[in-house]
Structure formats: C-alpha cells, structure tokens
Design a protein around this motif. Sequence first.
Motif, PDB file in Angstrom:
ATOM      1  N   GLN A 107       0.839  -1.178   0.000  1.00  0.00           N
ATOM      2  CA  GLN A 107       0.000   0.000   0.000  1.00  0.00           C
ATOM      3  C   GLN A 107       0.885   1.243   0.000  1.00  0.00           C
ATOM      4  N   THR A 131       2.211   3.563  -9.258  1.00  0.00           N
ATOM      5  CA  THR A 131       1.179   3.378  -8.245  1.00  0.00           C
ATOM      6  C   THR A 131      -0.185   3.220  -8.910  1.00  0.00           C
ATOM      7  N   TRP A 132      -0.914   2.209  -8.502  1.00  0.00           N
ATOM      8  CA  TRP A 132      -2.300   2.023  -8.940  1.00  0.00           C
ATOM      9  C   TRP A 132      -3.196   2.748  -7.932  1.00  0.00           C
ATOM     10  N   ARG A 133      -3.929   3.717  -8.396  1.00  0.00           N
ATOM     11  CA  ARG A 133      -4.743   4.525  -7.504  1.00  0.00           C
ATOM     12  C   ARG A 133      -6.059   3.823  -7.172  1.00  0.00           C
ATOM     13  N   ARG A 134      -6.422   3.883  -5.891  1.00  0.00           N
ATOM     14  CA  ARG A 134      -7.655   3.255  -5.399  1.00  0.00           C
ATOM     15  C   ARG A 134      -7.805   1.816  -5.911  1.00  0.00           C
ATOM     16  N   GLN A 171     -10.482   2.841   0.714  1.00  0.00           N
ATOM     17  CA  GLN A 171      -9.858   2.718  -0.604  1.00  0.00           C
ATOM     18  C   GLN A 171      -8.377   3.057  -0.484  1.00  0.00           C
ATOM     19  N   ARG A 172      -7.549   2.189  -1.029  1.00  0.00           N
ATOM     20  CA  ARG A 172      -6.101   2.379  -0.861  1.00  0.00           C
ATOM     21  C   ARG A 172      -5.375   2.225  -2.199  1.00  0.00           C
ATOM     22  N   ASP A 173      -4.283   2.965  -2.315  1.00  0.00           N
ATOM     23  CA  ASP A 173      -3.431   2.893  -3.498  1.00  0.00           C
ATOM     24  C   ASP A 173      -2.387   1.801  -3.311  1.00  0.00           C
TER      25      ASP A 173
END
Length: 298
Positions: A217, A237-240, A248-250
Amino acid sequence: MTIVNNTFLLRYFIFISQKARPPTSRDRSGVGKSLQPAQTVVNYLASIRSSWMIGAMRRSLRSWGLGMAQAMDLGRPIERAAWPFPNRAEHIGRYVDLVPLGAGHADLLWPEVAAAAESFAYLRYGPFPQIDGFRPFLAEIAARDEQPFWFVSPRTGAGRGWLSLCDISRRDGSIEIGSVWFSPSLQRTRAAREAIFLLMRYAMDDLGYERLVWRCQANNVKSLRAAESLGFTYEGTWRRAVVVDGWQRDLAWFSILREEWPLRRRALSRWLEPANFDQKGQQINTLAHFLDSNQDPE
C-alpha cells in the motif's frame, strides 16, 4: 519474404486446393466409381504439392509474423513457456531459517502477534484479539495450495514472523514476495532482510523466474523503504486499487528483472557478510553502498 510474395503463395495454395480431385469421381447418375491408376498418380502428386505449399505458407507466415513483431516492438521474444511452482522446502541462512508454515506455529507466534496489533494496519487480515481466532487463520494460510508460506525463525535474538510467495504466474515468469508479517522485534534486522533474500534467491536462481515483484500500500512507509533497500525498482502506483477495512487504498509496485538480479544478489550477499557488522550488530556499510559500487556481478 515480402507481403506480395505471401499473397501470391496464398492465392496459389487456393488454386491448387481447388484443382485437387477427390479419390473418387461420380458419373451423371451420382454413383461413385474408382479412378484410373493414371488419375490416382495425378491426384497423389497434387496432394504432395499441396502439402509442400502448406508447409511453405506456414514457414513464410511465421517468418513474416516475427518480422512484424520486431517492427512493431511487441516486446522481447522468449522461448520458455512455463516456470516451476515453488516447493515448500526449508531455506537455511546465516541468521534465520525459513520452514514451511504450519498450524503448530500458532503458539510460538501468538505472544508477539498479540502484542503488536498495530503491525496489521496494512494487511488484509488481523489484528487478532484472541488466540482462538488466530489459530484457524494460521491453519488456513498454511494450507493454501497456490500461495506457499514460510515461518521465520531467527537463529539468535527475539522476533518471529511469516512471509509467502504469491501471485505466481507460471506462464509469464512473474512471482511476488508478499503477505509479509514480521514482529516489531524482527523488523529492520539483518535476520529480517536475510529472510526475504532467501526467497528472492530461491525465486530467481532456483526457479529461474523473469520478474520478481514487491507490492505494498502506497502509504505503508516501512514497506516502501524495505522495497528500495532490497534493490527493487519502483514502477508506479495504482490509484484506489483495493479496499481494505472499508478504506480505498493505493498500491505501489516494485520489481527486479532477471538481468538486474545478479547485481542485487551480489550486493545483498556482501551486505549480509558478518564482516559488515560491528560488535553491536550495527551495519558498517549500507546496502546502497554495495548497489552503487558499480562492480560487475560474478
């Protein structure tokens, strides 16, 4: 061979296929009758010619397809079609041993699990208020077929934990070190780093994978620093990307590729040498020092 030549071969193949006659012919009444020997020979030669044309077409199209792939920059050709699945075997290091995780490790892990509820903040499981909830959890992850787990047991000092090889893509040659839980007393020690290095070496050297992944994360600062300190390269980074406990986490992604691995392996091996630590167990040179030494790997 050019596209024009391939088009000609295709048309010629169709022409030959239309001209080739079946082994029997029919008179106007529709009754089949045997062909004469001369006609049989003609048909046989036509079938040979057709077979040769099919082979020529396949070879030509295969060559043309490879050329098109290179012209379009479709990637890097690779002959290997699959990679082996990891075995649940012991891995012995200087400072730590990895043994296949089992339900019987619950009692050994529980005192540190119970005392470190905050250490589960960035994981999809935990914390565990009672050992009765921890035991079935540990038994479940230890029995997973597609995600082998190991129990981390340092030779000296306090601290225990577990880690796994996960998201194993045997067709793509990609494998991840994930679901890592180290007790606070094990974190940031050479035993912790060696535990991860043992699985890195197993995945890349023994199993021969092309891509080693670290994912965490994006707000997990400790895991971000661990990835960088182990020589992983940040990819993005993959957002949400995930929802954990209603948030909701990246997700941040890191990797080591096959051609990058020899230098990382050499640097980690040198960092783990006993001579790199003083009498108090403090490092003399950082891993970054060995990674930046610009020395060719063995």
